[in-house]
Design a protein around this motif. Sequence first.
Motif: not given
Length: 421
Positions: A6-8, A15-16
Amino acid sequence: MVHPLLPTGKPDYRRVVPCRCARKVLDRNRQASLQKYSNLGLLSRLTFENLLPRGRSGFAINQEQFSRAYDAARAYAASPKGWFVISGPSGSGKTHLAAAIANECLRLGHPAFYMTTPDLLDHLRSAYGPGSEVPFDEFFNQVRNAPLLVLDDLGAQTSTPWAKEKLDQLLTHRFNSELPMVIVTIVPIDQLDERIRTRLTDSRLCQVFAIEEKQAVADYLGGLDLELIRNMTFKNFDYKRVNLPPEQRENLEKAYQIALNFAQSPEGWLVLMGETGCGKTHLAAAAANYNRQAGKPVLFIVVPEFLDHLRSTFSPESKVSYDQLFESVKMTPLLILDDYGEHSTSPWAQEKLYQVINYRYNARLVTVITTRLALQEMEGPIASRLADPKISTPFVITAPDYRGDVRSSLKRPPRGGRRGS
């Protein structure tokens, strides 16, 4: 498989996605699938990287034309749209260009399907059989709707009604749907069937690149560059010879009209027969000069001299290779064969002439032949082609030698013993 970030910076467990190793495997599998679908086989080695931008070294082609075709082919491979049409002599690099386009598309991950025209028709015929692995409709639809179709050797197929129908269906479907296509023709485009020709020359959809031979072969043979031949025209052909009987004047005028009509609309074969000096070479040269002035490629050769030149290509000093000379004569759009029958009757000479005549007969290439022989005096396989009314117009000129009685009083040499082998 991995979870993307994620952006973090934390994993996105919802998701895979494939990991780097899995992506490599997927890419290899996709590439193998595209390669198998392409039907390129050994042509997979033909790429832009191993093709000289100005054509094969040592082959007498117009390098400027080849360079333009090469640059356009690279641009087309990056974004195939419309039809890319290539014509030119055998060995000029047409198939390499077409295969390079297909291979570049595969490298970029885009599907391309390659097949020669004769092989395509053979596959379609075999698909009718009960033992066929792929039904006819399924295979034909696969070819008709291929994302990019590379069709090689157009013009080499048999001209049966069935073959014409299938090709017309294929080309019409892809033309109307504007599906990308690369087409390689083995004969000049103006020699193709009219329905095919009109599609291949539609400027809205098609890019056409004609790769021509250099003038080296014509220079090597001489022919129309000889002053005597160059000055033989229809304007200075005297078919109203006052010293001739009326029936011979009529015959000569008819020969003139047939040759003029042929020159104005070259199609099929014209065979002019008659004694030395009757005017047959003048009419053949006039037809050649008429077309040359119209900007059309013409090759005028004297048969015995052609065979001498062909033999001389085996010399290390020859400026022209055997294949280059033989193929240029065999495939030129308009060929004048002067003095057929004045050559040696060695097996080698007979074989070479038969190969030229048989190829041009099967390809329906425009040809003019002059000879002192009657059809019944020729070898059977050649005589049958020269007499075929579907392609040939034989005409016997009955006028005598117009240059006087001296030559006509000379004893005619026996056929088959005029020149050494």
